[in-house]
Design a protein around this motif. Structure first.
Motif, short mmCIF file in Angstrom:
data_model
loop_
_atom_site.label_atom_id
_atom_site.label_comp_id
_atom_site.label_asym_id
_atom_site.label_seq_id
_atom_site.Cartn_x
_atom_site.Cartn_y
_atom_site.Cartn_z
N ALA A 9 -2.40 -11.92 3.76
CA ALA A 9 -1.53 -13.02 3.36
C ALA A 9 -0.12 -12.52 3.02
CB ALA A 9 -2.13 -13.75 2.15
N ILE A 10 -0.03 -11.39 2.36
CA ILE A 10 1.29 -10.83 2.02
C ILE A 10 2.03 -10.42 3.29
CG2 ILE A 10 2.49 -8.91 0.88
CD1 ILE A 10 0.20 -8.94 -1.23
N LYS A 11 1.34 -9.77 4.21
CA LYS A 11 1.97 -9.35 5.46
C LYS A 11 2.44 -10.56 6.27
CE LYS A 11 -0.30 -4.90 6.16
NZ LYS A 11 -1.24 -4.15 7.03
N LYS A 12 1.61 -11.59 6.31
CA LYS A 12 1.99 -12.80 7.05
C LYS A 12 3.23 -13.44 6.43
CE LYS A 12 0.24 -17.16 8.75
NZ LYS A 12 0.11 -18.41 8.10
N ALA A 13 3.23 -13.55 5.12
CA ALA A 13 4.39 -14.12 4.42
C ALA A 13 5.63 -13.26 4.66
CB ALA A 13 4.10 -14.23 2.92
#
Length: 191
Positions: A9-13
């Motif tokens: 989720a952090i990488k996607k954001a």
């Protein structure tokens, strides 16, 4: 959220926000908010914004390098395959740094210079290992010669970033690289 899902989720954001606003204008608060986590949870997974940038850039470049290497297998001869692969990888590297970070920020920030050195070294290692693992390239060209080709090409392309003022300059530099420099680099590599 379990740990792997949080990292994803952090990488996607980060991919979305860095592309939309650039590295400099994206805050850790925005990254945490977009990831649906707290700022403290963000820091449990990535000690800094620079580390998430690095993870995202390297992951994105690695995906693209593998895709380029796999698609290039159909080239008619090794020199053409090698030249086209180096050119495509160079374009991806330049473009992703421009989209996620912005060369203006890199040129102006002292911290960015240090980061760029780390990125450059890690990128060189990633490319070298990817090229060595490629059946067509790894079985034909020695590691020393591949290192020469990758390091020289990388340095030339990074120099574009620091000398180009406009997108037209970058395009002109890539055309010059492709037509005037790359054939000689590939020829020297294949000697």
């Amino acid at each position: 959220m379990e740990q792997d899902k949080i990292t994803v989720a952090i990488k996607k954001a980060a991919r979305e926000l860095f592309r939309k606003y650039g590295y400099n204008k994206t805050s850790v608060n925005e990254l945490a908010r977009q990831s649906h986590i707290s700022k403290a949870t963000f820091y449990k997974h990535f000690a800094s914004k620079e580390l998430i940038l690095h993870a995202v850039l390297m992951e994105y470049i690695q995906e693209n390098v593998q895709d380029i290497l796999n698609k290039g297998v159909r080239e008619k001869d090794l020199p053409t395959f090698l030249a086209n692969t180096i050119l495509r990888v160079s374009r991806v590297t330049y473009t992703v740094c421009n989209e996620f970070v912005g060369w203006e920020f890199i040129r102006e920030s002292a911290n960015a210079q240090e980061y760029l050195k780390t990125l450059s070294d890690d990128l060189e290692f990633l490319l070298l290992s990817s090229f060595i693992q490629n059946e067509t390239i790894g079985s034909t060209i020695s590691e020393d010669k591949l290192t020469f080709l990758i390091k020289t090409s990388k340095n030339i392309v990074f120099s574009f970033a620091f000398t180009a003022v406009t997108d037209a300059d970058v395009k002109k530099n890539f055309i010059s690289f492709q037509k005037e420099m790359l054939p000689h680099l590939v020829a020297a590599t294949l000697l």
